[in-house]
Design an enzyme around this catalytic site. Structure first.
Site, PDB file in Angstrom:
ATOM      1  N   MET A 156      -4.264  21.067  24.016  1.00 57.62           N
ATOM      2  CA  MET A 156      -2.997  20.926  23.269  1.00 57.62           C
ATOM      3  C   MET A 156      -1.838  21.488  24.085  1.00 57.62           C
ATOM      4  O   MET A 156      -1.127  22.398  23.670  1.00 57.62           O
ATOM      5  CB  MET A 156      -3.138  21.615  21.901  1.00 57.62           C
ATOM      6  N   GLY A 157      -1.654  20.911  25.292  1.00 60.63           N
ATOM      7  CA  GLY A 157      -0.459  21.248  26.083  1.00 60.63           C
ATOM      8  C   GLY A 157       0.666  20.303  25.676  1.00 60.63           C
ATOM      9  O   GLY A 157       0.672  19.763  24.564  1.00 60.63           O
ATOM     10  N   ILE A 159       1.344  17.284  26.706  1.00 57.20           N
ATOM     11  CA  ILE A 159       0.936  15.884  26.476  1.00 57.20           C
ATOM     12  C   ILE A 159       0.181  15.780  25.155  1.00 57.20           C
ATOM     13  O   ILE A 159       0.465  14.905  24.324  1.00 57.20           O
ATOM     14  CB  ILE A 159       0.106  15.335  27.652  1.00 57.20           C
ATOM     15  N   THR A 238      -7.035  10.100  29.507  1.00 60.93           N
ATOM     16  CA  THR A 238      -5.851   9.919  30.369  1.00 60.93           C
ATOM     17  C   THR A 238      -5.657  11.139  31.267  1.00 60.93           C
ATOM     18  O   THR A 238      -4.605  11.293  31.869  1.00 60.93           O
ATOM     19  CB  THR A 238      -4.568   9.729  29.521  1.00 60.93           C
ATOM     20  N   ARG A 240      -8.231  13.254  33.790  1.00 54.52           N
ATOM     21  CA  ARG A 240      -8.831  13.003  35.100  1.00 54.52           C
ATOM     22  C   ARG A 240     -10.218  12.417  34.872  1.00 54.52           C
ATOM     23  O   ARG A 240     -10.946  12.861  33.971  1.00 54.52           O
ATOM     24  CB  ARG A 240      -8.967  14.302  35.907  1.00 54.52           C
ATOM     25  N   GLU A 269     -12.088   7.018  41.704  1.00 51.67           N
ATOM     26  CA  GLU A 269     -10.817   6.338  41.551  1.00 51.67           C
ATOM     27  C   GLU A 269     -10.340   5.867  42.914  1.00 51.67           C
ATOM     28  O   GLU A 269     -10.305   6.701  43.826  1.00 51.67           O
ATOM     29  CB  GLU A 269      -9.791   7.327  40.983  1.00 51.67           C
ATOM     30  N   HIS A 288      -4.687   4.401  36.393  1.00 53.12           N
ATOM     31  CA  HIS A 288      -4.057   5.732  36.454  1.00 53.12           C
ATOM     32  C   HIS A 288      -2.524   5.607  36.432  1.00 53.12           C
ATOM     33  O   HIS A 288      -1.841   5.989  37.385  1.00 53.12           O
ATOM     34  CB  HIS A 288      -4.536   6.507  37.693  1.00 53.12           C
ATOM     35  N   ALA A 290      -0.619   6.352  33.330  1.00 54.44           N
ATOM     36  CA  ALA A 290      -0.076   6.867  32.062  1.00 54.44           C
ATOM     37  C   ALA A 290       1.334   7.443  32.225  1.00 54.44           C
ATOM     38  O   ALA A 290       2.180   7.302  31.346  1.00 54.44           O
ATOM     39  CB  ALA A 290      -1.008   7.910  31.464  1.00 54.44           C
TER      40      ALA A 290
HETATM   41  C1  DGY Z   1      -0.302  13.690  36.788  1.00 60.62           C
HETATM   42  O1  DGY Z   1       0.895  13.949  36.688  1.00 60.62           O
HETATM   43  O2  DGY Z   1      -1.152  14.561  36.943  1.00 60.62           O
HETATM   44  C2  DGY Z   1      -0.712  12.259  36.752  1.00 60.62           C
HETATM   45  O3  DGY Z   1      -2.044  12.105  36.505  1.00 60.62           O
HETATM   46  C3  DGY Z   1      -0.378  11.568  38.063  1.00 60.62           C
HETATM   47  O4  DGY Z   1       0.798  10.923  37.959  1.00 60.62           O
END
Ligand code: DGY
Length: 329
Positions: A156-157, A159, A238, A240, A269, A288, A290
């Site tokens: 819960m950061g 994002i 979304t 890693r 990846e 990758h 997002a």
């Molecule tokens: C991040 O910011 O870590 C993304 O995965 C790469 O753009």
């Protein structure tokens, strides 16, 4: 301020940030679309005071041992699993990332993945292009509702929080697991905290991963965790690729253990074209992207450049993850 040497590991992504850096320093840029070769990265580290890197540029002990000039590495990313931060600190190299400018774009994208997966949007498009839409028949495309379902957020950061805000508008029940409990978010967004990650896998209709990749989270989603999920539930990743065991995920989706998965990140990846996950219609994979809206990529570049300028001027950096590195010089 004296002009210093800076190496930027990609040219085409952030031209404005490069131009801004070049007003103050001597900037050398790798012009290919793929990452600079390892030996060149090491050579540049040994010549430069700053590097502006992408997540595919590995900054490790081997590289750091070979530089006495490097003072700052600014990743154009919020994730920093490509950088050995402890080693950087002991080598007196400050490491910076770009939090605070990409979470809304990442949250939009997470919702896009969730809706596309659950409502067969991408699948429907794939079917049409394959010539499979012959009659009006919705039954092969019956989806699962997102509104009022239970969303489980792990991490819960910024994002995770931005995803939760969107989920609230969809009237979802939101349960979360995070190293630090967030009472103010529980209050404002109606989140329910769970003290164990397992509860999230058990309860959620959609499990969305938003924790960083660290030694603790590497392959944290494996056969056991996927086995806790309901056969009707979906996994969205979304963060890693290496947070999820890809073989276990294939087994879970192909065996009907879970309903499907949407992955913006994979392991490895890029994912190989012969990867078994690509044979599954209920797995949606994006490359990758997002954070990749034009505006957000620009902001990330500007923040990375600002991190380098501040570090070389001895000023407070917009986002330094190891300010104690400055004391090692
Ligand atoms: C991040 O910011 O870590 C993304 O995965 C790469 O753009």
């Amino acid at each position: 301020m004296a002009r210093e040497k800076i190496f930027v590991t990609r040219e085409h992504i952030i031209p404005e940030a490069i131009a801004y850096l070049a007003e103050h320093h001597d900037v050398e840029v790798w012009k290919e679309r793929s990452a600079p070769p390892r030996d060149l990265l090491i050579k540049k580290a040994s010549e430069c005071a700053g590097m502006l890197t992408e997540i595919t540029d590995v900054i490790d002990k081997e590289l750091l041992d070979q530089t006495s000039t490097l003072r700052v590495v600014a990743n154009r990313a919020v994730g920093m699993d490509n950088i050995d931060i402890l080693e950087a600190t002991s080598h007196g190299v400050m490491v910076a990332n770009t939090p605070g400018v990409l979470h809304e774009s990442c949250a939009d994208f997470t919702f896009g993945l969730m809706l596309s997966l659950a409502r067969n949007i991408t699948y429907g498009d794939r079917q049409i292009r394959a010539g499979a839409w012959k009659v009006f028949d919705q039954i092969p495309y019956l989806g699962t509702d997102v509104y009022e379902a239970t969303l489980g957020i792990i991490g819960m950061g910024l994002i995770g929080t931005a995803v939760a805000r969107r989920a609230k508008a969809f009237n979802m029940k939101i349960v979360y697991y995070s190293r630090t409990r967030k009472p103010e978010l529980e209050e404002s967004l109606g989140l329910e905290w769970r003290p164990e990650m397992d509860s999230i896998f058990r309860e959620a209709d959609y499990v969305s991963l938003h924790m960083p990749l660290t030694a603790d989270t590497e392959y944290v989603v494996g056969p056991r965790e996927l086995g806790l999920m309901k056969p009707t539930s979906f996994l969205i990743n979304t963060t890693r690729g290496r947070t999820v065991d890809p073989k276990a995920l294939y087994e879970a989706v192909s065996g009907g253990g879970i309903a499907g998965a949407a992955l913006d990140v994979t392991d490895p990846e890029p994912i190989g074209i012969d990867d078994p996950l690509l044979t599954l219609p209920n797995v949606l994979i994006s490359p990758h992207i997002a954070s990749a809206s034009s505006a957000t990529v620009r902001k990330m570049g500007q923040m990375a450049a600002a991190n380098i300028l501040a570090a070389l001027e001895g000023q407070t950096m917009p986002s330094c993850v190891n300010p104690e590195a400055a004391n090692q010089r």
